[in-house]
Scaffold this motif. Structure first.
Motif, PDB file in Angstrom:
ATOM      1  N   LYS A 234      -1.666  -2.868   7.192  1.00  0.00           N
ATOM      2  CA  LYS A 234      -1.149  -2.620   5.855  1.00  0.00           C
ATOM      3  C   LYS A 234       0.205  -1.924   5.940  1.00  0.00           C
ATOM      4  O   LYS A 234       0.396  -1.026   6.763  1.00  0.00           O
ATOM      5  N   GLU A 235       1.136  -2.360   5.081  1.00  0.00           N
ATOM      6  CA  GLU A 235       2.467  -1.762   5.015  1.00  0.00           C
ATOM      7  C   GLU A 235       2.541  -0.744   3.878  1.00  0.00           C
ATOM      8  O   GLU A 235       1.897  -0.903   2.838  1.00  0.00           O
ATOM      9  N   PHE A 236       3.367   0.280   4.099  1.00  0.00           N
ATOM     10  CA  PHE A 236       3.604   1.306   3.085  1.00  0.00           C
ATOM     11  C   PHE A 236       5.108   1.510   2.950  1.00  0.00           C
ATOM     12  O   PHE A 236       5.865   1.324   3.898  1.00  0.00           O
ATOM     13  N   ASP A 237       5.544   1.910   1.769  1.00  0.00           N
ATOM     14  CA  ASP A 237       6.948   2.258   1.579  1.00  0.00           C
ATOM     15  C   ASP A 237       7.275   3.503   2.394  1.00  0.00           C
ATOM     16  O   ASP A 237       6.480   4.444   2.437  1.00  0.00           O
ATOM     17  N   GLY A 238       8.443   3.494   3.045  1.00  0.00           N
ATOM     18  CA  GLY A 238       8.862   4.688   3.755  1.00  0.00           C
ATOM     19  C   GLY A 238       9.248   4.443   5.190  1.00  0.00           C
ATOM     20  O   GLY A 238       9.148   3.321   5.705  1.00  0.00           O
ATOM     21  N   ASN A 239       9.685   5.519   5.849  1.00  0.00           N
ATOM     22  CA  ASN A 239      10.111   5.448   7.236  1.00  0.00           C
ATOM     23  C   ASN A 239       8.991   5.945   8.153  1.00  0.00           C
ATOM     24  O   ASN A 239       7.810   5.828   7.812  1.00  0.00           O
ATOM     25  N   HIS A 240       9.369   6.525   9.279  1.00  0.00           N
ATOM     26  CA  HIS A 240       8.366   6.957  10.255  1.00  0.00           C
ATOM     27  C   HIS A 240       7.402   7.991   9.678  1.00  0.00           C
ATOM     28  O   HIS A 240       6.242   8.061  10.089  1.00  0.00           O
ATOM     29  N   PHE A 241       7.880   8.777   8.722  1.00  0.00           N
ATOM     30  CA  PHE A 241       7.048   9.839   8.161  1.00  0.00           C
ATOM     31  C   PHE A 241       6.492   9.470   6.790  1.00  0.00           C
ATOM     32  O   PHE A 241       6.325  10.333   5.924  1.00  0.00           O
ATOM     33  N   PHE A 242       6.183   8.198   6.598  1.00  0.00           N
ATOM     34  CA  PHE A 242       5.642   7.764   5.310  1.00  0.00           C
ATOM     35  C   PHE A 242       4.323   8.447   4.987  1.00  0.00           C
ATOM     36  O   PHE A 242       3.998   8.664   3.813  1.00  0.00           O
ATOM     37  N   VAL A 243       3.560   8.787   6.005  1.00  0.00           N
ATOM     38  CA  VAL A 243       2.272   9.446   5.781  1.00  0.00           C
ATOM     39  C   VAL A 243       2.476  10.740   4.999  1.00  0.00           C
ATOM     40  O   VAL A 243       1.772  11.017   4.018  1.00  0.00           O
ATOM     41  N   GLN A 244       3.466  11.536   5.435  1.00  0.00           N
ATOM     42  CA  GLN A 244       3.738  12.800   4.770  1.00  0.00           C
ATOM     43  C   GLN A 244       4.490  12.595   3.453  1.00  0.00           C
ATOM     44  O   GLN A 244       4.207  13.262   2.455  1.00  0.00           O
ATOM     45  N   LYS A 245       5.452  11.686   3.444  1.00  0.00           N
ATOM     46  CA  LYS A 245       6.283  11.501   2.252  1.00  0.00           C
ATOM     47  C   LYS A 245       5.460  10.972   1.072  1.00  0.00           C
ATOM     48  O   LYS A 245       5.695  11.342  -0.078  1.00  0.00           O
ATOM     49  N   LEU A 246       4.484  10.118   1.330  1.00  0.00           N
ATOM     50  CA  LEU A 246       3.676   9.558   0.234  1.00  0.00           C
ATOM     51  C   LEU A 246       2.598  10.526  -0.249  1.00  0.00           C
ATOM     52  O   LEU A 246       2.034  10.347  -1.329  1.00  0.00           O
ATOM     53  N   GLY A 247       2.285  11.517   0.548  1.00  0.00           N
ATOM     54  CA  GLY A 247       1.377  12.584   0.123  1.00  0.00           C
ATOM     55  C   GLY A 247       0.016  12.101  -0.337  1.00  0.00           C
ATOM     56  O   GLY A 247      -0.683  11.366   0.361  1.00  0.00           O
ATOM     57  N   GLU A 248      -0.349  12.498  -1.558  1.00  0.00           N
ATOM     58  CA  GLU A 248      -1.677  12.188  -2.084  1.00  0.00           C
ATOM     59  C   GLU A 248      -1.890  10.682  -2.268  1.00  0.00           C
ATOM     60  O   GLU A 248      -3.016  10.202  -2.200  1.00  0.00           O
ATOM     61  N   GLU A 249      -0.803   9.954  -2.493  1.00  0.00           N
ATOM     62  CA  GLU A 249      -0.921   8.499  -2.636  1.00  0.00           C
ATOM     63  C   GLU A 249      -1.447   7.880  -1.337  1.00  0.00           C
ATOM     64  O   GLU A 249      -2.339   7.014  -1.361  1.00  0.00           O
ATOM     65  N   TYR A 250      -0.899   8.328  -0.220  1.00  0.00           N
ATOM     66  CA  TYR A 250      -1.376   7.812   1.063  1.00  0.00           C
ATOM     67  C   TYR A 250      -2.791   8.303   1.340  1.00  0.00           C
ATOM     68  O   TYR A 250      -3.649   7.537   1.800  1.00  0.00           O
ATOM     69  N   LEU A 251      -3.037   9.559   1.065  1.00  0.00           N
ATOM     70  CA  LEU A 251      -4.358  10.115   1.338  1.00  0.00           C
ATOM     71  C   LEU A 251      -5.434   9.374   0.555  1.00  0.00           C
ATOM     72  O   LEU A 251      -6.524   9.115   1.083  1.00  0.00           O
ATOM     73  N   ALA A 252      -5.140   9.011  -0.680  1.00  0.00           N
ATOM     74  CA  ALA A 252      -6.111   8.273  -1.490  1.00  0.00           C
ATOM     75  C   ALA A 252      -6.439   6.925  -0.843  1.00  0.00           C
ATOM     76  O   ALA A 252      -7.601   6.499  -0.820  1.00  0.00           O
ATOM     77  N   GLU A 253      -5.415   6.262  -0.305  1.00  0.00           N
ATOM     78  CA  GLU A 253      -5.645   4.994   0.370  1.00  0.00           C
ATOM     79  C   GLU A 253      -6.467   5.194   1.642  1.00  0.00           C
ATOM     80  O   GLU A 253      -7.358   4.407   1.953  1.00  0.00           O
ATOM     81  N   LEU A 254      -6.187   6.263   2.357  1.00  0.00           N
ATOM     82  CA  LEU A 254      -6.934   6.555   3.579  1.00  0.00           C
ATOM     83  C   LEU A 254      -8.400   6.833   3.264  1.00  0.00           C
ATOM     84  O   LEU A 254      -9.303   6.356   3.966  1.00  0.00           O
ATOM     85  N   ILE A 255      -8.641   7.569   2.208  1.00  0.00           N
ATOM     86  CA  ILE A 255     -10.024   7.853   1.809  1.00  0.00           C
ATOM     87  C   ILE A 255     -10.742   6.567   1.418  1.00  0.00           C
ATOM     88  O   ILE A 255     -11.906   6.359   1.783  1.00  0.00           O
ATOM     89  N   ARG A 256     -10.055   5.690   0.694  1.00  0.00           N
ATOM     90  CA  ARG A 256     -10.665   4.392   0.352  1.00  0.00           C
ATOM     91  C   ARG A 256     -11.021   3.616   1.615  1.00  0.00           C
ATOM     92  O   ARG A 256     -12.081   2.972   1.687  1.00  0.00           O
TER      93      ARG A 256
END
Length: 256
Positions: free
Chosen positions: A222-244
């Protein structure tokens, strides 16, 4: 799990039989505090940040620069925590290859395995390292690398005192990363999910698709918007996807 375990400083001793436990491995130069907010007791998933020697509550210890040595020590800390209930691994950048290697060691040596391995921002373990910076380069080159990756706040990059503390640790992590040796390891029926930043030139989707070759289990990309640190930059949005991703009961083969 005991919260006094130095490897897991933010563990809450929740009942692993009732909560899915996800061990989180950080990027080079990071620490367990990166995932501290993830570890909040209110989450439907129990995130357990892993603390490596030389940072956080273990700052008095020396950083490890030998990958095999780190793996052996990690296994000692992990085995009591994963031998009685299902668990998951998440790793970002350096943490991705640590998570992969520890998963393989647990499976091949002890018959234990994560229910799923989720990796972000790192090329597959059997592929050549595309990184520009090497640990033998000087501090100026390392600072240029940090600026290029765009994950370090400008105020830190301009503070010589803070840099004097951080650069040796970051360099040690690069040495640790460079010491990794791929020896044909392949996960047995462990699903792998690869998360790629669209603008992460050294770990984009085209490069991270090769993680499918690191397992004979299911694979998803899966692709996400952002650079190498997209995990941190997307914050709760990324975490919600990870939890799903963790909570879904029937694994599909998206991206396979």
């Amino acid at each position: 799990m005991q919260s006094t375990n130095k490897w897991f400083p933010f563990a809450h001793n929740r009942d692993g039989r009732k909560h899915k436990q996800v061990f989180c491995f950080h990027y080079a130069g990071g620490s367990s505090v990166i995932f501290k907010q993830w570890a909040a007791a209110s989450r439907p998933v129990e995130f357990i940040p892993v603390e490596l020697p030389g940072r956080g509550i273990r700052s008095a210890e020396a950083c490890l620069e030998n990958f095999d040595q780190l793996t052996e020590q990690l296994l000692t800390g992990l085995l009591p925590a994963v031998d009685s209930h299902p668990f998951y691994f998440f790793g970002h950048s350096l943490g991705a290859v640590i998570a992969f290697e520890v998963a393989w060691q647990l499976q091949s040596r002890y018959g234990l395995h994560p229910e799923k391995l989720i990796v972000a921002g790192r090329h597959a373990p059997h592929r050549p390292d595309p990184s520009i910076f090497k640990s033998y380069m000087n501090d100026e080159a390392l600072i240029r690398e940090l600026k290029r990756l765009n994950g370090t706040p400008q105020e830190i990059l301009e503070n010589k005192e803070i840099l004097g503390f951080l650069l040796p640790m970051i360099r040690s992590d690069y040495k640790l990363h460079e010491s990794y040796r791929y020896r044909g390891q392949k996960l047995n029926k462990i699903p792998v999910v690869a998360h790629a930043g669209k603008h992460d030139h050294e770990a984009n989707a085209a490069l991270m698709q090769h993680w499918r070759e690191a397992t004979d289990g299911n694979f998803a990309l899966k692709e996400f918007d952002g650079n190498h640190f997209f995990v941190q930059k997307l914050g709760e949005e990324y975490l919600a996807e990870l939890i799903r991703e963790i909570l879904q009961t029937d694994y599909d083969e998206r991206g396979a």
